[in-house]
Design an enzyme around this catalytic site. Structure first.
Site, PDB file in Angstrom:
ATOM      1  CB  THR A  82      15.647  -2.479   5.063  1.00 43.06           C
ATOM      2  OG1 THR A  82      16.015  -2.005   5.509  1.00 43.06           O
ATOM      3  CG2 THR A  82      14.378  -2.516   5.889  1.00 43.06           C
ATOM      4  CE  LYS A  83      19.982   1.032   3.726  1.00 38.07           C
ATOM      5  NZ  LYS A  83      20.961   1.753   4.719  1.00 38.07           N
ATOM      6  CG  HIS A  94      -1.767  -1.486   1.727  1.00 37.84           C
ATOM      7  ND1 HIS A  94      -3.242  -1.111   0.664  1.00 37.84           N
ATOM      8  CD2 HIS A  94      -1.976  -2.018   2.242  1.00 37.84           C
ATOM      9  CE1 HIS A  94      -3.638  -1.795   1.147  1.00 37.84           C
ATOM     10  NE2 HIS A  94      -3.109  -2.832   1.597  1.00 37.84           N
TER      11      HIS A  94
END
Length: 180
Positions: free
Chosen positions: A161-162, A112
């Site tokens: 996230t990386k 979203h």
């Protein structure tokens, strides 16, 4: 529904390809949504979707899905999953001998948008690549645009996230390298 019957149904209803030698403990939810989307699963795939078949239990059955046109999930050989979710808006590729622990989540999109006015729409997405021999621990989350290098270990509960270098061990939120 028995395993072989489920495989035939997946192929006929959704065009999903599952190679031989798979093991299903309970029935996973595997769905290709959207036009021209595809899911391909290599040989010797294992999906644990029953609580009694995993010592720490499973939060729900294994879910593998595409959610938009032209999306793809490609899973290599000898991959094992327990009660996890793999959901592709664009592309998720897993190499051989990858293990996903109970409750792990792999999403190639934000699902979203962050902006309130458009939150019911689609979020940003970027492909995920999980290379050979990766272990993703229980309840870990792998987010969009990440490549996890060969032989890496993602600790339980980590939020990736990386990119993760080959052979690295990462843990925490956000995940950080704790050893190489």
């Amino acid at each position: 529904m028995t395993g072989w019957l489920y495989k035939i149904w997946l192929r006929m209803a959704f065009g999903i390809k599952i190679a031989g030698g798979y093991r299903l403990a309970g029935l996973p939810l595997i769905r290709a949504g959207g036009r021209n989307s595809r899911i391909e699963i290599g040989e010797n795939f294992t999906a644990i979707s029953r609580i009694k078949d995993n010592p720490i239990g499973v939060p729900h059955r294994v879910i593998i899905r595409t959610v938009s046109d032209n999306a793809e999930v490609v899973i290599g050989r000898d991959v094992g999953m327990s009660g996890c979710v793999v959901s592709a808006t664009k592309s998720i590729h897993m190499g051989d001998r990858v293990l996903l622990g109970s409750g792990a989540l792999v999403f190639d999109s934000d699902l979203h948008p962050l902006e309130p006015g458009v939150r019911r729409g689609r979020g940003k997405c970027a492909p995920i690549v999980i290379e050979d021999d990766v272990f993703i621990g229980a309840r870990a989350i792998v987010l969009k645009g990440v490549t996890i290098g060969k032989g890496a270990v993602v600790g339980a509960g980590a939020v990736v996230t990386k990119n993760v270098p080959a052979g690295a061990h990462v843990a925490g939120n956000p995940a950080k390298v704790i050893s190489l």
